[in-house]
Motif scaffolding. Structure first.
Motif, PDB file in Angstrom:
ATOM      1  N   PHE A  54       5.773   5.254   3.218  1.00 28.79           N
ATOM      2  CA  PHE A  54       5.299   4.884   1.803  1.00 28.79           C
ATOM      3  C   PHE A  54       6.379   5.230   0.811  1.00 28.79           C
ATOM      4  O   PHE A  54       6.775   4.492   0.094  1.00 28.79           O
ATOM      5  N   TYR A  55       6.843   6.695   0.893  1.00 26.52           N
ATOM      6  CA  TYR A  55       7.653   7.033   0.051  1.00 26.52           C
ATOM      7  C   TYR A  55       9.040   6.222   0.124  1.00 26.52           C
ATOM      8  O   TYR A  55       9.648   5.986  -0.814  1.00 26.52           O
ATOM      9  N   GLU A  56       9.698   5.986   1.323  1.00 29.81           N
ATOM     10  CA  GLU A  56      10.784   5.386   1.506  1.00 29.81           C
ATOM     11  C   GLU A  56      10.820   3.784   1.091  1.00 29.81           C
ATOM     12  O   GLU A  56      11.770   3.248   0.647  1.00 29.81           O
ATOM     13  N   ALA A  57       9.750   3.427   1.209  1.00 30.47           N
ATOM     14  CA  ALA A  57       9.551   1.889   0.881  1.00 30.47           C
ATOM     15  C   ALA A  57       9.088   1.737  -0.940  1.00 30.47           C
ATOM     16  O   ALA A  57       9.309   0.784  -1.157  1.00 30.47           O
ATOM     17  N   LYS A  58       8.779   2.811  -1.274  1.00 33.11           N
ATOM     18  CA  LYS A  58       8.431   2.893  -2.478  1.00 33.11           C
ATOM     19  C   LYS A  58       7.384   2.027  -2.648  1.00 33.11           C
ATOM     20  O   LYS A  58       7.196   0.935  -3.593  1.00 33.11           O
ATOM     21  N   ALA A  59       6.180   1.898  -1.935  1.00 36.49           N
ATOM     22  CA  ALA A  59       5.097   1.326  -1.911  1.00 36.49           C
ATOM     23  C   ALA A  59       4.236   1.311  -3.073  1.00 36.49           C
ATOM     24  O   ALA A  59       4.113   2.330  -3.653  1.00 36.49           O
ATOM     25  N   ASP A  60       3.700   0.217  -3.446  1.00 34.06           N
ATOM     26  CA  ASP A  60       2.741   0.011  -4.723  1.00 34.06           C
ATOM     27  C   ASP A  60       1.311  -0.295  -4.019  1.00 34.06           C
ATOM     28  O   ASP A  60       0.335   0.305  -4.564  1.00 34.06           O
ATOM     29  N   ILE A  61       1.315  -1.094  -2.907  1.00 32.37           N
ATOM     30  CA  ILE A  61       0.228  -1.674  -2.425  1.00 32.37           C
ATOM     31  C   ILE A  61       0.390  -1.692  -0.851  1.00 32.37           C
ATOM     32  O   ILE A  61       1.448  -1.852  -0.366  1.00 32.37           O
ATOM     33  N   VAL A  62      -0.799  -1.224  -0.134  1.00 33.42           N
ATOM     34  CA  VAL A  62      -0.502  -1.149   1.417  1.00 33.42           C
ATOM     35  C   VAL A  62      -1.811  -2.175   1.912  1.00 33.42           C
ATOM     36  O   VAL A  62      -2.912  -2.306   1.263  1.00 33.42           O
ATOM     37  N   ILE A  63      -1.543  -3.237   2.645  1.00 33.34           N
ATOM     38  CA  ILE A  63      -2.262  -4.005   3.453  1.00 33.34           C
ATOM     39  C   ILE A  63      -2.550  -3.489   4.849  1.00 33.34           C
ATOM     40  O   ILE A  63      -1.713  -3.218   5.551  1.00 33.34           O
ATOM     41  N   ILE A  64      -3.841  -3.201   5.397  1.00 36.46           N
ATOM     42  CA  ILE A  64      -4.098  -2.470   6.597  1.00 36.46           C
ATOM     43  C   ILE A  64      -5.098  -3.448   7.272  1.00 36.46           C
ATOM     44  O   ILE A  64      -6.006  -3.954   6.816  1.00 36.46           O
ATOM     45  N   THR A  65      -4.446  -3.871   8.558  1.00 33.11           N
ATOM     46  CA  THR A  65      -5.278  -4.668   9.342  1.00 33.11           C
ATOM     47  C   THR A  65      -5.305  -4.360  10.556  1.00 33.11           C
ATOM     48  O   THR A  65      -4.279  -3.866  11.165  1.00 33.11           O
ATOM     49  N   PRO A  66      -6.428  -4.644  11.541  1.00 32.37           N
ATOM     50  CA  PRO A  66      -6.718  -4.130  12.797  1.00 32.37           C
ATOM     51  C   PRO A  66      -6.256  -5.206  13.727  1.00 32.37           C
ATOM     52  O   PRO A  66      -5.921  -6.490  13.138  1.00 32.37           O
TER      53      PRO A  66
ATOM     54  N   THR B 160      -9.930  -5.578   7.019  1.00 27.67           N
ATOM     55  CA  THR B 160      -8.646  -5.518   6.473  1.00 27.67           C
ATOM     56  C   THR B 160      -8.655  -5.391   4.764  1.00 27.67           C
ATOM     57  O   THR B 160      -9.302  -5.773   4.466  1.00 27.67           O
ATOM     58  N   TYR B 161      -7.963  -4.183   4.549  1.00 31.13           N
ATOM     59  CA  TYR B 161      -8.098  -3.563   3.294  1.00 31.13           C
ATOM     60  C   TYR B 161      -6.875  -3.862   2.695  1.00 31.13           C
ATOM     61  O   TYR B 161      -5.629  -3.729   3.338  1.00 31.13           O
ATOM     62  N   ILE B 162      -6.965  -4.076   1.345  1.00 35.85           N
ATOM     63  CA  ILE B 162      -5.598  -3.992   0.371  1.00 35.85           C
ATOM     64  C   ILE B 162      -5.864  -2.776  -0.572  1.00 35.85           C
ATOM     65  O   ILE B 162      -6.940  -2.947  -1.047  1.00 35.85           O
ATOM     66  N   VAL B 163      -5.127  -1.932  -0.547  1.00 31.97           N
ATOM     67  CA  VAL B 163      -5.431  -0.614  -1.238  1.00 31.97           C
ATOM     68  C   VAL B 163      -4.130  -0.204  -1.877  1.00 31.97           C
ATOM     69  O   VAL B 163      -3.086  -0.181  -1.929  1.00 31.97           O
TER      70      VAL B 163
END
Length: 374
Positions: free
Chosen positions: A112-124, A193-196
């Motif tokens: 997350f730090y290297e990508a400088k993420a703002d939003i994460v999508i987590i899906t199974p 599936t979460y968008i966080v």
């Protein structure tokens, strides 16, 4: 156009067991429809939304995942700036109590730090769906909320999605989330599936991993967030959507897709499904072969009869053999005059001539990988 930096997580924790079929492989890396793996659909959802920065979170059977995805380039639209990783929880390998998906994200928070993420999508991995993540991201951002969950409405909740959670939704927010007890037909089922937003995910890691003796799972963290008054925005998706529960459901879903109407919904032209390429010869059919309503992958040789079945790459069906309502996985040999009905034959099996393997639709037979039936 979405300006925020989005990172994808394919979560392979908490996969349902398909019995012996997943004893030495993950559900996500399990062969599906002759030429795909189950995980291909989730990875393709990232690709079709131009999310080239994604990670695969692996709980166990790492080898089977690495073998299928290779260098991960099959799902990348921009090979210069795309970043893909297979993540394992090294601390969790030594201490199983620490091996949760949220703990693994804590151990691998560098992505997350290297990508400088703002939003994460987590899906199974175990949800089969063709989802437009761009539309979901737009709705999440426009809602103004920090957490969204993707769900679908179903009308057979008493029979399917047994591993799903049922959402109570009012006025555009999730009020409650409870396991599906199979008592209701018409329900809103979570696709896990979460968008966080990244700040919430970092809070989860600090609160539920670093500050506790035993870390929570992501499901439990989102449940705690909801119980503590956090707002979760629901995003509805439609289409051919299924959740694998067990070996029988795996076979039932496979056979559902022999119906063109179902297959057309899942394999939408505008959002294709990608998989690892194999340079194999086209399918070869013998002069006396007879194939009806079946998927037959490239590299297969069919000299016998196949009906309502799925035949994977490099399978050989000899003269006089009959395959009905069955799934034959990669590089299996079926001898002359063999009869196979209502069965799943794992990879590299060898069925000698004149043998019969008959299960029932309710109780299909499974033949293990590499089995030699003489």
């Amino acid at each position: 156009m979405i300006k925020e930096k989005v990172v994808g997580i394919l979560n392979m924790y908490g996969e349902p067991s398909l019995g012996p079929l997943t004893s030495s492989r993950t559900l996500g890396s399990t062969s599906f429809l002759g030429r795909f793996a189950v995980m291909d659909f989730a990875l393709s959802n990232f690709t079709n939304a131009s999310i080239d920065d994604f990670n695969i979170l692996v709980e166990k059977n790492f080898r089977s995942v690495a073998k299928h995805v290779g260098n991960l380039k099959s799902w990348v639209t921009n090979t210069k700036i795309g970043r893909q990783n297979i993540l394992i929880n090294e601390k969790g390998i030594k201490d199983p109590s620490f091996n949760t998906d949220l703990a693994s994200l804590s151990q691998n928070d560098w992505v997350f730090y290297e990508a400088k993420a703002d939003i994460v999508i987590i899906t199974p991995s175990y949800v089969l769906a063709n989802i437009d993540f761009n539309k979901c991201l737009e709705e999440h951002i426009n809602s103004g909320e920090k957490v969204s969950v993707i769900y679908t409405k179903i009308h057979d909740g008493n029979a399917k999605f047994k591993n799903g959670n049922i959402l109570t939704i009012e006025n555009g927010v999730v009020l409650n989330s409870e396991p599906n007890n199979g008592k209701l037909k018409h329900v809103n089922v979570s696709l896990y599936t979460y968008i966080v937003n990244i700040d919430v995910l970092k809070t989860f890691i600090n609160r539920f991993v670093k500050d506790v003796a035993k870390p929570l799972s992501l499901k439990d963290a989102f449940k705690a967030y909801l119980n503590d008054g956090g707002i979760i925005h629901p995003i509805e998706v439609k289409g051919f959507i299924r959740m694998f529960d067990n070996l029988k459901s795996f076979m039932d879903i496979s056979f559902e897709l022999l119906d063109f109407k179902n297959a057309h919904k899942l394999f939408a032209e505008e959002t294709p499904i990608y998989t690892l390429s194999h340079d194999t010869i086209p399918t070869m059919y013998g002069l006396n072969s007879d194939v009806k309503n079946s998927f037959v992958a490239n590299g297969a040789i069919v000299e016998g009869n196949v009906e309502n079945s799925i035949i994977s790459r490099r399978v050989k069906i000899s003269k006089g053999a009959t395959i009905k309502n069955s799934i034959i996985l990669t590089a299996t040999f079926v001898g002359e005059n063999v009869i196979i009905e209502n069965a799943l034959i794992d990879k590299y099996a060898h069925i000698s001539a004149n043998k019969e393997i008959r299960g029932t639709k309710r109780k299909p037979i499974y033949i293990e990988q590499g089995k030699n039936i003489r």
